[in-house]
Scaffold this motif. Structure first.
Motif, PDB file in Angstrom:
ATOM      1  N   GLY A 129      10.096  33.327  13.046  1.00  0.00           N
ATOM      2  CA  GLY A 129      10.953  32.822  14.066  1.00  0.00           C
ATOM      3  C   GLY A 129      11.239  31.417  13.898  1.00  0.00           C
ATOM      4  O   GLY A 129      11.676  30.528  14.797  1.00  0.00           O
ATOM      5  N   LYS A 130      10.844  30.851  12.735  1.00  0.00           N
ATOM      6  CA  LYS A 130      11.010  29.392  12.297  1.00  0.00           C
ATOM      7  C   LYS A 130      12.258  28.941  11.994  1.00  0.00           C
ATOM      8  O   LYS A 130      13.105  29.575  11.358  1.00  0.00           O
ATOM      9  CB  LYS A 130       9.821  29.076  11.384  1.00  0.00           C
ATOM     10  N   LYS A 131      12.657  27.742  12.242  1.00  0.00           N
ATOM     11  CA  LYS A 131      13.888  26.887  11.992  1.00  0.00           C
ATOM     12  C   LYS A 131      13.582  26.274  10.726  1.00  0.00           C
ATOM     13  O   LYS A 131      12.918  25.308  10.862  1.00  0.00           O
ATOM     14  CB  LYS A 131      14.324  26.183  12.850  1.00  0.00           C
ATOM     15  N   VAL A 132      14.132  26.773   9.454  1.00  0.00           N
ATOM     16  CA  VAL A 132      13.634  26.088   8.328  1.00  0.00           C
ATOM     17  C   VAL A 132      14.884  25.399   7.542  1.00  0.00           C
ATOM     18  O   VAL A 132      15.706  25.936   7.431  1.00  0.00           O
ATOM     19  CB  VAL A 132      13.020  27.131   7.301  1.00  0.00           C
ATOM     20  N   LEU A 133      14.331  24.230   7.151  1.00  0.00           N
ATOM     21  CA  LEU A 133      15.403  23.560   6.140  1.00  0.00           C
ATOM     22  C   LEU A 133      14.884  23.617   4.725  1.00  0.00           C
ATOM     23  O   LEU A 133      13.583  23.086   4.767  1.00  0.00           O
ATOM     24  CB  LEU A 133      15.743  22.132   6.722  1.00  0.00           C
ATOM     25  N   MET A 134      15.799  23.891   3.467  1.00  0.00           N
ATOM     26  CA  MET A 134      15.130  23.588   2.321  1.00  0.00           C
ATOM     27  C   MET A 134      15.801  22.496   1.639  1.00  0.00           C
ATOM     28  O   MET A 134      17.246  22.319   2.036  1.00  0.00           O
ATOM     29  CB  MET A 134      15.389  24.888   1.501  1.00  0.00           C
ATOM     30  N   ALA A 135      14.931  21.711   0.796  1.00  0.00           N
ATOM     31  CA  ALA A 135      16.210  20.758  -0.133  1.00  0.00           C
ATOM     32  C   ALA A 135      15.586  20.628  -1.630  1.00  0.00           C
ATOM     33  O   ALA A 135      14.163  20.745  -1.684  1.00  0.00           O
ATOM     34  CB  ALA A 135      15.704  19.390   0.555  1.00  0.00           C
ATOM     35  N   SER A 136      16.399  20.739  -2.529  1.00  0.00           N
ATOM     36  CA  SER A 136      15.918  20.639  -3.870  1.00  0.00           C
ATOM     37  C   SER A 136      15.768  19.296  -4.183  1.00  0.00           C
ATOM     38  O   SER A 136      16.755  18.406  -4.123  1.00  0.00           O
ATOM     39  CB  SER A 136      17.005  21.361  -4.985  1.00  0.00           C
TER      40      SER A 136
END
Ligand code: GDP
Length: 296
Positions: A129-136
């Motif tokens: 239930g984590k709020k995740v942000l991805m960045a390249s």
């Protein structure tokens, strides 16, 4: 195909009768087979050496229990020692740090870094239930940033908007800030790879590390590349410092030797394994399964 180690040791040792313990000569013959099996499984030579030394010490003088055959007993010693060297199972990604927890993904081009970043993001979102942000952070190949964006859309994980012309360090800082201001639990930084290890890559990784101060640095390595993967792990650990490994393409026909070698060389846990191209094909690492694979 290979005759498995159990059969080989059986043919050497099981003919022994009336003995209370394995002799030096029995053990020496058994160790030759163990060494051969490990080399066939692509375990690196120095690891094979230290491994057989440990097994030899345990096997010499070990009491042969009547109910099991000597070959089986040596296989059990080898198996237990493999599991021991492969380390504890299910070492989870460590999220025990102030949010946003930064996870930096490193590795060579084509190792499965971008795919694994998205797989991990999906897993943390769905299972924890984590709020995740991805960045390249791959500014060398514009297609790489687009690839992560698409995987984000596919897995419904947010990706940091792409701004052309920013450096990897600038993107890392922007991701950390967006993560903090946006109330994200986790920020995954997918760094650029190269076809091989070179100095500029290591410098770039070190710069990103100092700017983003990641809590986890996970090396993504292709398990089918054998000894190259071992050298890669050694180099990345010495130069950048990794906190764990993710082995991809474990669905392929590798025999698991790379896993043992990488773990032995770096001392860092194998946290997850990739078992296919699909976004759900990410599994916990079970040393026993790898030990079985190595034993053939
Ligand atoms: P990157 O250059 O390191 O970011 O590598 P990518 O994530 O683009 O992956 C390269 C290719 O390997 C893609 O076609 C992936 O679908 C594939 N791939 C990644 N992980 C696995 C895995 O565990 N098993 C298999 N069979 N393919 C994988």
């Amino acid at each position: 195909m290979f005759e498995n180690l159990q059969d080989r040791l059986g043919s050497i040792l099981n003919g022994l009768t009336g003995r209370g313990a394995l002799s030096d000569a029995d053990v020496a013959a058994a160790m030759r087979e163990v060494r051969r099996a490990l080399i066939e499984a692509d375990v690196s030579l120095d690891v094979v050496r230290s491994f057989t030394d440990k097994v030899r010490t345990k096997a010499i003088g070990a009491d042969v229990v009547k109910s099991i055959k000597p070959g089986q007993m040596v296989v059990k010693i080898v198996h237990d020692e493999l599991v021991d060297m492969l380390g504890a199972e299910g070492v989870p990604i460590d999220l025990n740090a102030p949010a946003p927890v930064i996870i930096m993904m490193v590795g060579l081009q084509g190792s499965g870094k971008t795919t694994t970043s998205a797989k991990i993001a999906k897993r943390l979102t769905e299972r924890q239930g984590k709020k995740v942000l991805m960045a390249s952070l791959d500014t060398r190949r514009p297609a790489a940033q687009e690839q992560l964006k698409q995987l984000g859309e596919q897995t419904t994980v947010t990706t940091l908007p792409i701004i052309a012309g920013q450096s990897p360090v600038e993107i890392a800082k922007r991701a950390e800030q967006a993560g903090r201001l946006g109330g994200y639990d986790v920020v995954i930084l997918d760094t650029a790879g190269r076809t091989h290890i070179d100095e500029p890559l290591m410098v770039e990784m070190a710069d990103i590390k100092s700017a983003a101060r990641p809590h986890e640095i996970l090396l993504v390595a292709d398990s089918l590349t054998g000894q190259d993967a071992v050298n890669l792990a050694r180099n990345f650990d010495e130069r950048v410092g990794i906190t764990g490994l993710v082995l991809t393409r474990m669905d392929g026909d590798g025999r698991g030797g790379a896993a043992l070698s990488m773990r032995a060389v770096t001392g860092k846990p194998i946290k997850l394994i990739g078992t296919g191209e699909k976004m759900d094909a990410l599994e916990e690492f079970f040393p026993k399964r790898i030990a079985d694979r190595i034993l053939g």
